[in-house]
Design an enzyme around this catalytic site. Structure first.
Site, PDB file in Angstrom:
ATOM      1  N   CYS A 199      39.326  51.409  45.000  1.00 22.74           N
ATOM      2  CA  CYS A 199      38.394  51.122  43.668  1.00 22.74           C
ATOM      3  C   CYS A 199      37.813  52.697  42.549  1.00 22.74           C
ATOM      4  O   CYS A 199      36.615  52.686  43.036  1.00 22.74           O
ATOM      5  CB  CYS A 199      37.997  49.957  43.506  1.00 22.74           C
ATOM      6  SG  CYS A 199      38.659  48.336  44.085  1.00 22.74           S
ATOM      7  N   GLU A 256      23.934  49.323  53.305  1.00 26.82           N
ATOM      8  CA  GLU A 256      22.862  48.685  52.533  1.00 26.82           C
ATOM      9  C   GLU A 256      22.946  47.693  52.666  1.00 26.82           C
ATOM     10  O   GLU A 256      23.698  46.933  53.099  1.00 26.82           O
ATOM     11  CB  GLU A 256      23.356  48.811  51.078  1.00 26.82           C
ATOM     12  CG  GLU A 256      23.221  50.660  50.474  1.00 26.82           C
ATOM     13  CD  GLU A 256      23.924  51.028  49.226  1.00 26.82           C
ATOM     14  OE1 GLU A 256      23.878  51.968  48.325  1.00 26.82           O
ATOM     15  OE2 GLU A 256      23.855  49.742  48.440  1.00 26.82           O
ATOM     16  N   CYS A 313      34.007  52.144  52.585  1.00 21.91           N
ATOM     17  CA  CYS A 313      35.748  51.861  52.216  1.00 21.91           C
ATOM     18  C   CYS A 313      36.469  53.107  51.503  1.00 21.91           C
ATOM     19  O   CYS A 313      36.198  54.280  51.529  1.00 21.91           O
ATOM     20  CB  CYS A 313      34.907  51.259  50.884  1.00 21.91           C
ATOM     21  SG  CYS A 313      36.135  49.885  50.339  1.00 21.91           S
ATOM     22  N   CYS A 328      23.024  40.126  49.799  1.00 24.90           N
ATOM     23  CA  CYS A 328      24.016  41.287  50.762  1.00 24.90           C
ATOM     24  C   CYS A 328      24.381  41.475  51.768  1.00 24.90           C
ATOM     25  O   CYS A 328      23.799  42.537  51.798  1.00 24.90           O
ATOM     26  CB  CYS A 328      24.357  41.181  49.007  1.00 24.90           C
ATOM     27  SG  CYS A 328      25.610  42.180  48.815  1.00 24.90           S
ATOM     28  N   CYS A 349      34.253  52.119  41.506  1.00 23.07           N
ATOM     29  CA  CYS A 349      32.412  51.743  42.679  1.00 23.07           C
ATOM     30  C   CYS A 349      32.541  53.002  43.387  1.00 23.07           C
ATOM     31  O   CYS A 349      33.126  53.553  44.213  1.00 23.07           O
ATOM     32  CB  CYS A 349      33.668  50.461  43.872  1.00 23.07           C
ATOM     33  SG  CYS A 349      32.628  50.195  45.296  1.00 23.07           S
ATOM     34  N   CYS A 383      26.552  47.484  45.226  1.00 26.21           N
ATOM     35  CA  CYS A 383      26.976  48.122  45.823  1.00 26.21           C
ATOM     36  C   CYS A 383      27.225  50.004  45.774  1.00 26.21           C
ATOM     37  O   CYS A 383      28.010  50.226  45.246  1.00 26.21           O
ATOM     38  CB  CYS A 383      27.977  48.446  45.725  1.00 26.21           C
ATOM     39  SG  CYS A 383      28.840  46.395  45.029  1.00 26.21           S
TER      40      CYS A 383
HETATM   41  N1  SAH Z   1      35.457  45.062  48.574  1.00 26.08           N
HETATM   42  C1  SAH Z   1      34.870  43.578  48.173  1.00 26.08           C
HETATM   43  C2  SAH Z   1      33.988  42.944  48.582  1.00 26.08           C
HETATM   44  C3  SAH Z   1      32.702  43.956  47.594  1.00 26.08           C
HETATM   45  S1  SAH Z   1      32.339  42.806  46.429  1.00 26.08           S
HETATM   46  C4  SAH Z   1      35.777  43.472  46.778  1.00 26.08           C
HETATM   47  O1  SAH Z   1      36.312  43.986  47.264  1.00 26.08           O
HETATM   48  O2  SAH Z   1      35.577  42.265  46.904  1.00 26.08           O
HETATM   49  C5  SAH Z   1      31.115  43.615  45.121  1.00 26.08           C
HETATM   50  C6  SAH Z   1      31.920  43.384  43.427  1.00 26.08           C
HETATM   51  O3  SAH Z   1      31.255  43.668  43.205  1.00 26.08           O
HETATM   52  C7  SAH Z   1      33.367  43.047  43.730  1.00 26.08           C
HETATM   53  O4  SAH Z   1      33.856  43.038  43.154  1.00 26.08           O
HETATM   54  C8  SAH Z   1      33.506  44.666  42.915  1.00 26.08           C
HETATM   55  O5  SAH Z   1      34.694  44.751  42.674  1.00 26.08           O
HETATM   56  C9  SAH Z   1      32.332  44.945  41.954  1.00 26.08           C
HETATM   57  N2  SAH Z   1      31.669  46.345  41.564  1.00 26.08           N
HETATM   58  C10 SAH Z   1      32.007  47.211  42.694  1.00 26.08           C
HETATM   59  N3  SAH Z   1      31.087  48.378  41.783  1.00 26.08           N
HETATM   60  C11 SAH Z   1      31.370  47.681  40.343  1.00 26.08           C
HETATM   61  C12 SAH Z   1      30.562  48.628  38.950  1.00 26.08           C
HETATM   62  N4  SAH Z   1      30.359  49.698  39.121  1.00 26.08           N
HETATM   63  N5  SAH Z   1      30.518  47.469  37.675  1.00 26.08           N
HETATM   64  C13 SAH Z   1      30.802  45.910  38.458  1.00 26.08           C
HETATM   65  N6  SAH Z   1      31.183  45.393  39.545  1.00 26.08           N
HETATM   66  C14 SAH Z   1      31.490  46.476  40.490  1.00 26.08           C
END
Ligand code: SAH
Length: 363
Positions: free
Chosen positions: A130, A106, A126, A119, A133, A350
């Site tokens: 997390c 995406e 990944c 973006c 995510c 994401c």
């Molecule tokens: N892998 C990298 C880049 C992703 S950035 C990182 O972790 O920083 C995307 C941001 O959105 C990150 O801060 C991630 O933790 C956050 N994110 C992912 N899923 C999310 C969700 N369901 N709600 C809010 N933030 C989320």
């Protein structure tokens, strides 16, 4: 919401050629020399690729037929097929691209009052895991090559060309952990930043990491003027481990040491992303604890109201509580903003579109 599902011809899956977007200008010069051509042609080729944005070597009319053939034999220009292009009511455009091997990624275009921001995705899936995510569902399939990341920006720029607009900033915050695909990510940064390529200023590029500590030191030593963000999400190590298993490998203490090193080395401010997960990390005590953790750092906190992911069971923090959290930080002198939401009606967080459209890839 408007959705276009396209039927672009599929890239030949059998013979995959290297994406020419993966090459730095100097690498292209070297290639030309090795192939009996003049190195200055590299600038002309970059002009066709990044300024005129042609999709076919045939269109590079100031190159000899022989050179165009050599290029076409060795390289591919476009390696992404647009599968879906969705436009949200706020102007956000979300792209689902298919790669040469059938995997999908995406890319999102966001409209801000200061310009158009893209973006980009750095990996298919990944492996960081997390717990909130959508990108990590189904694990990591593969890294993207630099050219596959560059191609995302070019594709979006081509969509903007229709309305005479420009991509003004890039955030590496799509699917994947950029520091887990470090070399390709760095190569990508150098290409889009190059004045003969897309010429996107370093200060208009942001990279975000979940906290791969050794790579933070490495990145600090590159001394680039790129904006740097860290996904923190918790003010103490126990809670962070629950939310982000990477905290077992790289503990909060070590992460903060690396962040300090980055700030000292580059003199730049760091952004902390802090997702607010209802009842998990969003109390006033958490805000105070966060303030204690970062109080003497040159930093900024970006509060992200959780995006609902059907496969995950986090709930949103109520609005008043979000503002209360913000206020606590402000009272402690911390720079803080609440992330504005984009494309809420089009699964813009994401990995959400991919998770919905490509269930088989994300299981
Ligand atoms: N892998 C990298 C880049 C992703 S950035 C990182 O972790 O920083 C995307 C941001 O959105 C990150 O801060 C991630 O933790 C956050 N994110 C992912 N899923 C999310 C969700 N369901 N709600 C809010 N933030 C989320």
């Amino acid at each position: 919401m408007e959705q276009i599902t396209t039927t672009e011809t599929k890239t030949e899956k059998a013979e995959k050629k290297k994406s020419i977007y993966s090459l730095q200008l100097q690498e292209l010069k070297d290639w030309l020399q090795e192939n009996g051509e003049k190195p200055f042609r590299a600038e002309q080729i970059f002009d066709w690729l990044y300024k005129k944005r042609v999709a076919d070597f045939e269109d590079m009319s100031n190159l000899s037929k022989g050179l165009r053939e050599k290029l076409a034999n060795q390289f591919q220009i476009t390696t992404l097929n647009t599968v879906i292009q969705q436009t949200s009511s706020d102007g956000t455009i979300k792209f689902l691209f298919e790669l040469h091997d059938g995997f999908s990624i995406e890319t999102v275009l966001m409209r801000h009052d200061y310009g158009n921001s893209v973006c980009v995705t750095t990996q298919v899936g990944c492996r960081i895991g997390c717990t909130f995510c959508a990108s990590t569902l189904g694990g990591l399939k593969r890294h993207l090559e630099a050219g596959e990341i560059v191609a995302q920006v070019v594709k979006v720029q081509k969509a903007l060309d229709e309305s005479d607009e420009r991509v003004s900033s890039v955030v590496i915050m799509g699917i994947g952990e950029p520091f887990d695909n470090y070399d390709n990510m760095l190569s990508f940064l150098k290409i889009i930043n190059h004045e003969k390529a897309l010429n996107i200023g370093a200060r208009h590029i942001t990279v975000s990491t979940s906290g791969i500590v050794p790579k933070i030191y490495k990145f600090a030593d590159e001394n680039m003027q790129i904006n740097f963000a860290v996904s923190l999400h918790a003010p103490n190590t126990e809670l962070r481990t629950k939310l982000m298993p990477i905290n077992k490998a790289f503990k909060l203490d070590d992460l903060m040491k690396a962040v300090r090193y980055y700030i000292d080395k580059t003199g730049r401010r760091v952004s902390f992303e802090y997702g607010l997960f209802g009842g998990v990390n969003d109390s006033t005590e958490h805000a105070e604890e966060l303030a204690d953790l970062i109080t003497d750092l040159k930093c900024h906190v970006n509060l992200i109201p959780v995006n609902y992911v059907p496969e995950r069971d986090y709930v949103r923090t109520p609005r008043e509580k979000i503002f209360a959290f913000e206020k606590t930080l402000k009272n402690r002198g911390i720079n803080v903003t609440i992330r504005r939401e984009h494309g809420h009606d089009i699964d813009a967080a994401c990995g959400q579109l991919r998770a919905k459209e490509r269930k088989e890839e994300t299981r």
